[in-house]
Design an enzyme around this catalytic site. Structure first.
Site, PDB file in Angstrom:
ATOM      1  CE1 TYR A 147     -22.135  74.568  17.319  1.00  0.00           C
ATOM      2  CE2 TYR A 147     -23.748  75.091  19.009  1.00  0.00           C
ATOM      3  CZ  TYR A 147     -23.183  75.349  17.779  1.00  0.00           C
ATOM      4  OH  TYR A 147     -23.671  76.382  17.011  1.00  0.00           O
ATOM      5  CG  ASP A 242     -20.007  76.317  26.244  1.00  0.00           C
ATOM      6  OD1 ASP A 242     -20.949  76.921  26.799  1.00  0.00           O
ATOM      7  OD2 ASP A 242     -19.949  76.104  25.020  1.00  0.00           O
ATOM      8  CE  LYS A 270     -28.555  76.351  23.900  1.00  0.00           C
ATOM      9  NZ  LYS A 270     -27.398  75.566  23.620  1.00  0.00           N
TER      10      LYS A 270
END
Ligand SMILES: *Cc1c(COP(=O)(O)O)cnc(C)c1O
Length: 431
Positions: A147, A242, A270
């Site tokens: 994702y 990523d 995050k």
């Protein structure tokens, strides 16, 4: 009176559904993966969250990644408080941006220049725009179950969120754009080699989670990441790691250092925001400087580099650079994973556990190994549902989906871990 029949979370969810789509602002929160009603939280400290009914849970979601120090770490909260008192937003440069960027560059080998954005989605979206502009090519390669946020080009076979809802891709993504993104099996060397053999000269970039975290936790094999590096070099494509989830979770220098494979561009999010909204992309100066205002590739953000967010990020990084931080995180994750694995064996429950520092996942499956999305897809969702709700009753909050990673923070001490292990043993026995 209502409270005797309904929990406050149930009541609040009914209210929320009347105004918020599906009652939530991000799909996985709706508990579709496990059934039942989402828990509404009102406080969190350290490894624990308290819900609106006053029940306390040991938390293994960690806000889906950011809370590596545990919730409301006093230093982070203090830094935020101080920053707030100075000013909430300027839409103009402030010194905090330079400071956080310097700190991140010191720690991550692949970064010479950095741009802050407001979410992981923005970071990956910008990274692929940049890669397309630099290579003057349109095609992208990603891996099924990884994702990378919800931008159009990357929402093809995109892991947990869409998996939980049973949506392979998403309506609303123009087919002409989706066609430009090819998705292959994670850890499969042959498929990606063949893709490059056929169209290597049209491929702008490969984007990959070096340790997949969005179809459960699946580390890439070393050969796989090395091959991606070789193919990109050979065909003039860019390699994008990523690390929105893995950055500053699996180690101080990113997954790129664990594998000693370095990307052209890296995306973060995050943890670097200390619990506030953030994203970032970085890479070599000559690539990054194609971004506006130095270059022509446009990207902007009203709140990018927000001083309060920067302060939260700086305070978080100041904690994790302390000696022994990741050794301790690795030890607690490993101890927990080993105990759960033993307990599953004792009760005859088919279980594969993967763990890296601060992150793990339980695959209830008869398979000997879980390497990619094909393997993940047929985990036993019914066992996970029982596991999740059994633990919830005992005050342990696991991810409300069989396809999400669980997170351990520095606040998960031996006492918390032992309580968790006892609860899991009881639940395994019941299953
Ligand atoms: C969470 C995540 C994103 C998206 O970040 P948001 O801040 O939710 O937009 C992108 N990539 C990875 C690997 C993630 O884990």
């Amino acid at each position: 009176m209502i409270s005797r029949m309904f929990s406050r979370s149930e009541f609040l969810f009914e209210e929320a559904k009347k105004i918020l789509v599906g009652g939530v602002n991000s799909p996985v929160r709706a508990f579709k993966g496990v059934g039942g009603t989402p828990i509404f939280f009102k406080r969190a400290h350290g490894a624990e969250c308290v819900d609106e009914d006053g029940r306390t849970y040991i938390d293994y979601v960690g806000a889906w990644g950011p809370m590596v120090l545990g919730h409301t770490h006093p230093r982070v909260v203090e830094a935020i408080r101080e920053a707030c008192a100075e000013g909430l937003a300027y839409g103009a440069p402030s010194v905090h941006e330079t400071q956080l960027a310097q700190k991140i560059r010191e720690l991550l080998p692949s970064i010479e220049r950095l741009r802050f954005v407001n979410s992981g989605t923005e970071a990956t979206m910008t990274a692929i725009r940049l890669a397309r502009a630099i290579t003057k090519r349109d095609r992208l390669i990603k891996f099924t179950g990884c994702y990378h946020g919800h931008s159009d080009s990357l929402l093809v076979s995109a892991g947990s969120g869409v998996l939980t809802c049973g949506i392979p891709s998403s309506p609303g993504v123009p087919s002409s754009l989706a066609e430009m993104t090819q998705s292959f099996e994670f850890n499969d060397l042959a498929q990606v080699k063949e893709a490059f053999r056929q169209r290597g000269n049209e491929i702008a970039a490969i984007i990959v989670e070096p340790i997949a975290g969005n179809m459960g936790c699946i580390p890439a094999t070393e050969e796989f990441l090395s091959l991606l590096r070789v193919l990109c070099d050979q065909y003039g494509s860019l390699l994008i790691f990523d690390e929105v989830m893995t950055g500053f979770r699996v180690g101080l220098h990113g997954a790129e250092a664990l594998y000693n494979v370095h990307p052209d561009l890296i995306t973060l999010g995050k943890i670097i925001g200390g619990g506030l909204p953030i994203g970032a992309l970085g890479g070599a100066a000559k690539l990054m400087q194609e971004l506006a205002p130095h270059g022509l590739v446009y990207q902007a953000g009203t709140q990018s580099g927000n001083p309060v967010v920067m302060a939260a990020g700086l305070a978080t990084l100041a904690e994790i650079v302390k000696p022994g931080f990741y050794e301790a995180l690795q030890k607690s994750t490993t101890d927990l994973a080993n105990a759960l694995s033993e307990s599953a064996k004792r009760w005859g429950i088919p279980l594969v556990i993967h763990h890296v520092p601060g992150m793990f996942s339980l695959f209830f499956t008869q398979r000997a190994a879980v390497q990619n999305y094909q393997d993940v897809k047929d985990v036993d969702k019914e066992i996970y549902r029982k596991f999740f709700h059994g633990l919830l009753k005992k005050g342990v909050y696991f991810p409300p989906s069989p396809f999400e990673s669980a997170f351990v923070s520095a606040a998960h001490d031996d006492k918390i871990l032992n309580k968790t292990i006892r609860a899991v043993c009881e639940v395994f026995k019941e299953i």
